[in-house]
Design a protein around this motif. Sequence first.
Motif, PDB file in Angstrom:
ATOM      1  N   PHE A  45      50.732  25.296  33.574  1.00 37.20           N
ATOM      2  CA  PHE A  45      51.294  26.528  34.121  1.00 37.20           C
ATOM      3  C   PHE A  45      50.286  27.653  33.923  1.00 37.20           C
ATOM      4  O   PHE A  45      50.013  28.070  32.795  1.00 37.20           O
ATOM      5  N   VAL A  46      49.744  28.135  35.027  1.00 35.48           N
ATOM      6  CA  VAL A  46      48.802  29.250  35.008  1.00 35.48           C
ATOM      7  C   VAL A  46      49.598  30.525  35.250  1.00 35.48           C
ATOM      8  O   VAL A  46      50.020  30.811  36.369  1.00 35.48           O
ATOM      9  N   ASN A  47      49.818  31.267  34.185  1.00 29.79           N
ATOM     10  CA  ASN A  47      50.667  32.451  34.227  1.00 29.79           C
ATOM     11  C   ASN A  47      49.799  33.680  34.478  1.00 29.79           C
ATOM     12  O   ASN A  47      49.232  34.267  33.565  1.00 29.79           O
ATOM     13  N   GLY A  48      49.703  34.050  35.748  1.00 31.35           N
ATOM     14  CA  GLY A  48      48.934  35.223  36.130  1.00 31.35           C
ATOM     15  C   GLY A  48      49.793  36.464  36.280  1.00 31.35           C
ATOM     16  O   GLY A  48      49.349  37.465  36.861  1.00 31.35           O
ATOM     17  N   ALA A  55      36.352  35.550  31.441  1.00 30.94           N
ATOM     18  CA  ALA A  55      35.441  36.529  32.033  1.00 30.94           C
ATOM     19  C   ALA A  55      34.909  36.013  33.362  1.00 30.94           C
ATOM     20  O   ALA A  55      34.837  34.802  33.586  1.00 30.94           O
ATOM     21  N   PRO A  56      34.533  36.926  34.257  1.00 26.80           N
ATOM     22  CA  PRO A  56      33.907  36.488  35.514  1.00 26.80           C
ATOM     23  C   PRO A  56      32.608  35.742  35.240  1.00 26.80           C
ATOM     24  O   PRO A  56      31.990  35.906  34.179  1.00 26.80           O
ATOM     25  N   LEU A  57      32.213  34.922  36.177  1.00 24.17           N
ATOM     26  CA  LEU A  57      30.970  34.167  36.020  1.00 24.17           C
ATOM     27  C   LEU A  57      29.787  35.048  36.414  1.00 24.17           C
ATOM     28  O   LEU A  57      29.412  35.123  37.578  1.00 24.17           O
ATOM     29  N   ASP A  58      29.190  35.695  35.410  1.00 27.61           N
ATOM     30  CA  ASP A  58      28.035  36.545  35.664  1.00 27.61           C
ATOM     31  C   ASP A  58      26.758  35.713  35.634  1.00 27.61           C
ATOM     32  O   ASP A  58      26.793  34.481  35.482  1.00 27.61           O
ATOM     33  N   SER A  59      25.627  36.345  35.764  1.00 27.21           N
ATOM     34  CA  SER A  59      24.347  35.632  35.859  1.00 27.21           C
ATOM     35  C   SER A  59      24.093  34.751  34.644  1.00 27.21           C
ATOM     36  O   SER A  59      23.668  33.591  34.780  1.00 27.21           O
ATOM     37  N   ALA A  60      24.336  35.289  33.446  1.00 32.62           N
ATOM     38  CA  ALA A  60      24.050  34.541  32.224  1.00 32.62           C
ATOM     39  C   ALA A  60      24.919  33.286  32.125  1.00 32.62           C
ATOM     40  O   ALA A  60      24.435  32.200  31.777  1.00 32.62           O
ATOM     41  N   ARG A  61      26.212  33.423  32.438  1.00 35.55           N
ATOM     42  CA  ARG A  61      27.098  32.259  32.341  1.00 35.55           C
ATOM     43  C   ARG A  61      26.818  31.231  33.429  1.00 35.55           C
ATOM     44  O   ARG A  61      26.893  30.021  33.190  1.00 35.55           O
ATOM     45  N   VAL A 115      50.861  27.744  39.624  1.00 35.32           N
ATOM     46  CA  VAL A 115      50.175  29.024  39.477  1.00 35.32           C
ATOM     47  C   VAL A 115      51.131  30.120  39.911  1.00 35.32           C
ATOM     48  O   VAL A 115      51.644  30.103  41.033  1.00 35.32           O
ATOM     49  N   ALA A 116      51.408  31.061  39.011  1.00 33.45           N
ATOM     50  CA  ALA A 116      52.298  32.182  39.314  1.00 33.45           C
ATOM     51  C   ALA A 116      51.486  33.465  39.276  1.00 33.45           C
ATOM     52  O   ALA A 116      50.860  33.785  38.260  1.00 33.45           O
ATOM     53  N   THR A 117      51.484  34.186  40.381  1.00 32.52           N
ATOM     54  CA  THR A 117      50.681  35.403  40.462  1.00 32.52           C
ATOM     55  C   THR A 117      51.328  36.369  41.451  1.00 32.52           C
ATOM     56  O   THR A 117      51.828  35.945  42.497  1.00 32.52           O
ATOM     57  N   PRO A 118      51.379  37.648  41.133  1.00 29.84           N
ATOM     58  CA  PRO A 118      51.999  38.608  42.060  1.00 29.84           C
ATOM     59  C   PRO A 118      51.124  38.848  43.286  1.00 29.84           C
ATOM     60  O   PRO A 118      49.908  38.625  43.249  1.00 29.84           O
ATOM     61  N   TYR A 119      51.752  39.306  44.340  1.00 25.03           N
ATOM     62  CA  TYR A 119      51.039  39.640  45.580  1.00 25.03           C
ATOM     63  C   TYR A 119      50.501  41.065  45.470  1.00 25.03           C
ATOM     64  O   TYR A 119      51.263  42.030  45.412  1.00 25.03           O
ATOM     65  N   TRP A 120      49.194  41.171  45.405  1.00 22.33           N
ATOM     66  CA  TRP A 120      48.539  42.481  45.310  1.00 22.33           C
ATOM     67  C   TRP A 120      47.441  42.578  46.369  1.00 22.33           C
ATOM     68  O   TRP A 120      46.647  41.650  46.538  1.00 22.33           O
ATOM     69  N   GLU A 121      47.364  43.711  47.045  1.00 21.03           N
ATOM     70  CA  GLU A 121      46.270  43.967  47.992  1.00 21.03           C
ATOM     71  C   GLU A 121      46.028  42.772  48.918  1.00 21.03           C
ATOM     72  O   GLU A 121      44.922  42.298  49.066  1.00 21.03           O
ATOM     73  N   HIS A 122      47.084  42.277  49.482  1.00 19.31           N
ATOM     74  CA  HIS A 122      47.039  41.191  50.471  1.00 19.31           C
ATOM     75  C   HIS A 122      46.664  39.833  49.889  1.00 19.31           C
ATOM     76  O   HIS A 122      46.431  38.880  50.636  1.00 19.31           O
ATOM     77  N   PHE A 135      45.999  37.663  45.671  1.00 21.94           N
ATOM     78  CA  PHE A 135      46.400  37.581  44.269  1.00 21.94           C
ATOM     79  C   PHE A 135      45.583  38.546  43.427  1.00 21.94           C
ATOM     80  O   PHE A 135      44.626  39.172  43.903  1.00 21.94           O
ATOM     81  N   ASN A 136      45.956  38.671  42.165  1.00 16.65           N
ATOM     82  CA  ASN A 136      45.286  39.634  41.310  1.00 16.65           C
ATOM     83  C   ASN A 136      43.953  39.111  40.775  1.00 16.65           C
ATOM     84  O   ASN A 136      43.626  37.928  40.912  1.00 16.65           O
ATOM     85  N   ALA A 137      43.184  39.997  40.157  1.00 16.00           N
ATOM     86  CA  ALA A 137      41.849  39.641  39.656  1.00 16.00           C
ATOM     87  C   ALA A 137      41.922  38.586  38.557  1.00 16.00           C
ATOM     88  O   ALA A 137      41.030  37.743  38.440  1.00 16.00           O
ATOM     89  N   LEU A 138      42.976  38.630  37.748  1.00 11.40           N
ATOM     90  CA  LEU A 138      43.128  37.625  36.693  1.00 11.40           C
ATOM     91  C   LEU A 138      43.125  36.217  37.281  1.00 11.40           C
ATOM     92  O   LEU A 138      42.495  35.299  36.745  1.00 11.40           O
ATOM     93  N   THR A 139      43.847  36.049  38.378  1.00 14.07           N
ATOM     94  CA  THR A 139      43.939  34.737  39.008  1.00 14.07           C
ATOM     95  C   THR A 139      42.608  34.326  39.621  1.00 14.07           C
ATOM     96  O   THR A 139      42.200  33.162  39.531  1.00 14.07           O
ATOM     97  N   LYS A 140      41.924  35.261  40.239  1.00 11.79           N
ATOM     98  CA  LYS A 140      40.612  34.949  40.823  1.00 11.79           C
ATOM     99  C   LYS A 140      39.623  34.511  39.744  1.00 11.79           C
ATOM    100  O   LYS A 140      38.878  33.535  39.936  1.00 11.79           O
ATOM    101  N   ILE A 141      39.610  35.209  38.633  1.00 12.76           N
ATOM    102  CA  ILE A 141      38.696  34.859  37.537  1.00 12.76           C
ATOM    103  C   ILE A 141      39.023  33.467  36.998  1.00 12.76           C
ATOM    104  O   ILE A 141      38.121  32.666  36.716  1.00 12.76           O
ATOM    105  N   TYR A 142      40.311  33.162  36.876  1.00 16.62           N
ATOM    106  CA  TYR A 142      40.687  31.826  36.414  1.00 16.62           C
ATOM    107  C   TYR A 142      40.175  30.753  37.372  1.00 16.62           C
ATOM    108  O   TYR A 142      39.566  29.757  36.938  1.00 16.62           O
ATOM    109  N   LEU A 143      40.409  30.932  38.652  1.00 15.52           N
ATOM    110  CA  LEU A 143      40.020  29.918  39.628  1.00 15.52           C
ATOM    111  C   LEU A 143      38.515  29.700  39.661  1.00 15.52           C
ATOM    112  O   LEU A 143      38.057  28.566  39.808  1.00 15.52           O
TER     113      LEU A 143
END
Length: 207
Positions: free
Chosen positions: A21-24, A60-66, A98-105, A107-115
């Motif tokens: 269960f991915v709780n976003g 955390a987002p996947l930056d250059s170092a990661r 995966v549970a995530t609210p509808y934001w800005e057309h 999902f939220n940033a938390l969900t994007k970072i997870y994926l």
Amino acid sequence: MEKTGHRNNSFREAVPERLLFVNGCVNRDRSRTLRLAKALMDRIGAGQVDEIILEEAGLAPLDSARLLKRSELAEKGLFGDQEFAEARRYASADVLVVATPYWEHGFNALTKIYLENVSQLGIAFMYGDDGASQGLTRIARAYYVTTRGGPTDDESDLGYGMFKKIMEMHGISDVRILSAKALDIVGNDPEAILGEAMSRIDSVVSG
């Protein structure tokens, strides 16, 4: 990396052994999305529910170092490294919610970072000789749960559309949605709308 046992085409209406269960959700004490997700999971009745709360996970987002670190580890076949812990946790589930609210057309940033953290080449998917992606996860079915304040339907939800594409890349063809919309429109009864969505849970699971 060897496939971990695709069962996408053989999912039976049986109790899955392990549900991830991915709780976003945010404002979890009053989240309508979370209420829907909990009702859905009660119906699924998995033997084990493994929950990750994205607000608390510290991903955390996947930056250059990661990205560089991941590439170096992957080239050496070191997929057991802690860097890939969430990807391994994801790929070993039997069913995904995966549970995530509808934001800005979407999902939220938390969900994007997870994926983006779990979508690891060599763990979640690989490329075949023809260049097409091939799934490596155990996940037989994925559910996307969301609530929307406005009238947007499932087909116009860009978050759901992206989620389905990512699942397809990971070889997960059985993707289902449980949603409620128009909750914040003046004059609407949000509890009645949520109740109607919950009444559809059985058909979403067994359909």
